[in-house]
Design a protein around this motif. Structure first.
Motif, short mmCIF file in Angstrom:
data_model
loop_
_atom_site.label_atom_id
_atom_site.label_comp_id
_atom_site.label_asym_id
_atom_site.label_seq_id
_atom_site.Cartn_x
_atom_site.Cartn_y
_atom_site.Cartn_z
N ASP A 162 1.08 -1.41 0.03
CA ASP A 162 -0.05 0.04 0.07
C ASP A 162 0.77 1.14 -0.08
OD1 ASP A 162 -2.37 -1.66 -0.01
OD2 ASP A 162 -2.44 -1.41 2.14
N ARG A 163 0.22 2.38 -0.57
CA ARG A 163 1.16 3.37 -0.60
C ARG A 163 0.29 4.65 0.21
NH1 ARG A 163 5.04 4.16 -4.27
NH2 ARG A 163 5.62 2.30 -5.42
N MET A 164 0.88 5.41 0.97
CA MET A 164 0.54 6.61 1.59
C MET A 164 0.78 7.90 0.60
SD MET A 164 -1.10 7.89 4.21
CE MET A 164 -0.74 6.95 5.70
N ILE A 165 -0.46 8.75 0.39
CA ILE A 165 -0.34 9.86 -0.49
C ILE A 165 0.26 11.01 0.60
CG2 ILE A 165 -1.54 11.81 -1.49
CD1 ILE A 165 -3.55 9.62 -2.41
N VAL A 166 1.23 11.78 0.21
CA VAL A 166 1.78 13.14 0.98
C VAL A 166 2.07 14.14 -0.23
CG1 VAL A 166 2.84 11.62 2.75
CG2 VAL A 166 4.15 12.12 0.96
N ILE A 167 2.16 15.09 0.43
CA ILE A 167 2.57 16.43 -0.46
C ILE A 167 4.30 16.49 -0.16
CG2 ILE A 167 2.38 18.75 -1.03
CD1 ILE A 167 -0.51 18.63 -0.19
N SER A 168 4.80 16.68 -1.32
CA SER A 168 6.39 16.84 -1.11
C SER A 168 6.66 18.28 -0.48
CB SER A 168 7.12 16.86 -2.47
OG SER A 168 6.92 15.77 -3.18
N GLY A 169 7.60 18.01 0.50
CA GLY A 169 7.92 19.26 1.28
C GLY A 169 7.21 19.37 2.69
N THR A 170 6.14 18.55 2.86
CA THR A 170 5.18 18.79 4.01
C THR A 170 5.83 18.26 5.37
OG1 THR A 170 3.97 17.16 3.55
CG2 THR A 170 3.04 19.25 2.76
N THR A 171 5.32 18.58 6.44
CA THR A 171 5.76 17.90 7.84
C THR A 171 5.47 16.54 7.56
OG1 THR A 171 5.10 19.78 8.87
CG2 THR A 171 5.46 18.06 10.11
N ALA A 172 4.09 15.74 6.86
CA ALA A 172 3.98 14.67 6.94
C ALA A 172 4.85 13.94 6.12
CB ALA A 172 2.57 14.54 6.25
N GLU A 173 5.58 14.39 5.22
CA GLU A 173 6.56 13.56 4.48
C GLU A 173 7.66 13.40 5.41
OE1 GLU A 173 9.50 13.83 0.57
OE2 GLU A 173 8.26 15.59 1.35
N LEU A 174 8.25 14.57 6.12
CA LEU A 174 9.20 14.25 6.81
C LEU A 174 9.02 13.39 7.99
CD1 LEU A 174 10.27 18.09 7.09
CD2 LEU A 174 11.09 16.40 5.57
N TYR A 175 7.73 13.48 8.50
CA TYR A 175 7.56 12.76 9.79
C TYR A 175 7.37 11.02 9.37
CZ TYR A 175 5.02 10.47 13.44
OH TYR A 175 4.59 9.50 14.73
N LEU A 176 6.96 10.91 8.17
CA LEU A 176 6.63 9.46 7.83
C LEU A 176 7.99 8.83 7.41
CD1 LEU A 176 3.15 9.59 5.92
CD2 LEU A 176 3.50 8.48 8.04
N THR A 177 8.83 9.38 6.59
CA THR A 177 10.13 9.12 6.16
C THR A 177 10.87 8.58 7.36
OG1 THR A 177 10.05 10.51 4.17
CG2 THR A 177 12.15 9.65 5.16
N LYS A 178 10.87 9.67 8.42
CA LYS A 178 11.56 9.39 9.70
C LYS A 178 11.31 8.25 10.49
CE LYS A 178 13.61 11.53 14.02
NZ LYS A 178 13.57 12.96 14.60
N ASN A 179 9.78 8.03 10.83
CA ASN A 179 9.16 7.21 11.77
C ASN A 179 8.24 6.03 11.02
OD1 ASN A 179 9.29 8.98 14.47
ND2 ASN A 179 8.64 10.29 12.95
N TYR A 180 8.59 6.11 10.13
CA TYR A 180 7.69 4.89 9.41
C TYR A 180 8.50 4.51 7.82
CZ TYR A 180 3.96 4.94 12.76
OH TYR A 180 3.27 4.81 13.83
#
Length: 294
Positions: A162-180
């Motif tokens: 499965d894939r999670m949709i994110v917007i590049s450069g957002t806090t969501a991208e940074l958080y998921l990359t680091k924590n998941y």
């Protein structure tokens, strides 16, 4: 003795003068404020320069209702715009709105394309190394929205395919990359393209600021915010180019002054109540730059 070629000497003199003038002009806007990785300086306009020009350039979203968007009449509207309009009024200058996307907010400040970013800019340590944040005016956490047919309530049992949709450069991208790091991210450049992706089933869920995914679910039937608070509680604040102290100090003083009149509560009433109702007001609004301890 050879005769002097006066025409050639005059031409050489004009060329040299032009070069000096060009060098001087190029140097007038370059102000030392930290390295940009190339020149060692950032380009920005001071408060006095902005006032003298009669215009301020403010970077905002143009597709993120109800925070920053363009209405049917071609006018910018939203929570951030309401605030920006007041800044322009109190500065006594015209506002030039510059449409920005999440991924280029830092770049627009580093290159001097805008004087201020007011585009749901979450304060992080990483960003604070590149830009200067003013006092906050909103609280935010991350959230995850998904179709009602498959509501995501936890990320702990995420399927590998499965894939999670994110917007590049957002806090969501940074958080998921680091924590998941095992969650595959489907990245898009704008709110509009991310919205289309979730609607077209190009991802299982969409992670973004909880304010944005809650708004999306309320405005679009068939979607549920299964996770309304992911990670830590953060704040949203205006940002200026690194080192632009005169503008930063003015914005901070302005936010404190506006707090005395409950300006941001009025902003919420005017721009966010239709989306969130009254229940979220005290949770989301930061008045006068003072974040309440929970």
């Amino acid at each position: 003795m050879k005769k002097l070629n006066f025409k050639k000497l005059i031409a050489l003199g004009l060329t040299a003068a032009a070069a000096v003038a060009s060098f001087t002009a190029c140097g007038t806007n370059a102000t030392s404020g930290g390295s940009d990785g190339n020149t060692g300086s950032k380009v920005y306009r001071t408060l006095d320069e902005i006032k003298a020009s009669g215009k301020i350039n403010i970077g905002v979203f143009s597709d993120k209702n109800p925070f920053g968007y363009v209405d049917e009449n071609g006018e910018y509207q939203g929570y951030d715009i309401y605030f920006a309009n007041r800044l322009g009024k109190d500065l006594g200058v015209e506002i030039n709105y510059v449409s920005t996307e999440a991924a280029n907010r830092v770049e627009y400040l580093e290159t001097g394309k805008v004087d201020i970013i007011l585009a749901n800019f979450t304060v992080t340590e990483e960003r604070a190394e590149k830009v200067d944040f003013a006092l906050p005016y909103m609280n935010v956490a991350l959230g995850v929205v998904s179709p009602d047919s498959n509501v995501i309530t936890s990320l702990d049992n995420w399927k590998a395919e499965d894939r999670m949709i994110v917007i590049s450069g957002t806090t969501a991208e940074l958080y998921l990359t680091k924590n998941y790091p095992d969650i595959k991210l489907q990245k898009y450049d704008s709110y509009a393209t991310a919205k289309s992706a979730i609607e077209n089933g190009n991802g299982v869920a969409w992670a973004n600021d909880n304010t944005e995914v809650i708004a999306f679910a309320k405005q679009n039937k068939g979607y549920t915010v299964g996770i309304d608070s992911l990670g830590s509680q953060d704040t949203i604040a205006p940002a200026v180019s690194k080192g632009n102290e005169t503008l930063l100090n003015w914005i901070n003083d302005e936010i404190k002054t506006l707090g005395k009149e409950n300006f941001f509560h009025a902003d919420y009433d005017a721009t966010l109540t239709d989306t969130y109702g009254a229940d979220y007001k005290e949770t989301l609004v930061v008045e006068g730059g003072e974040v309440k301890k929970s």
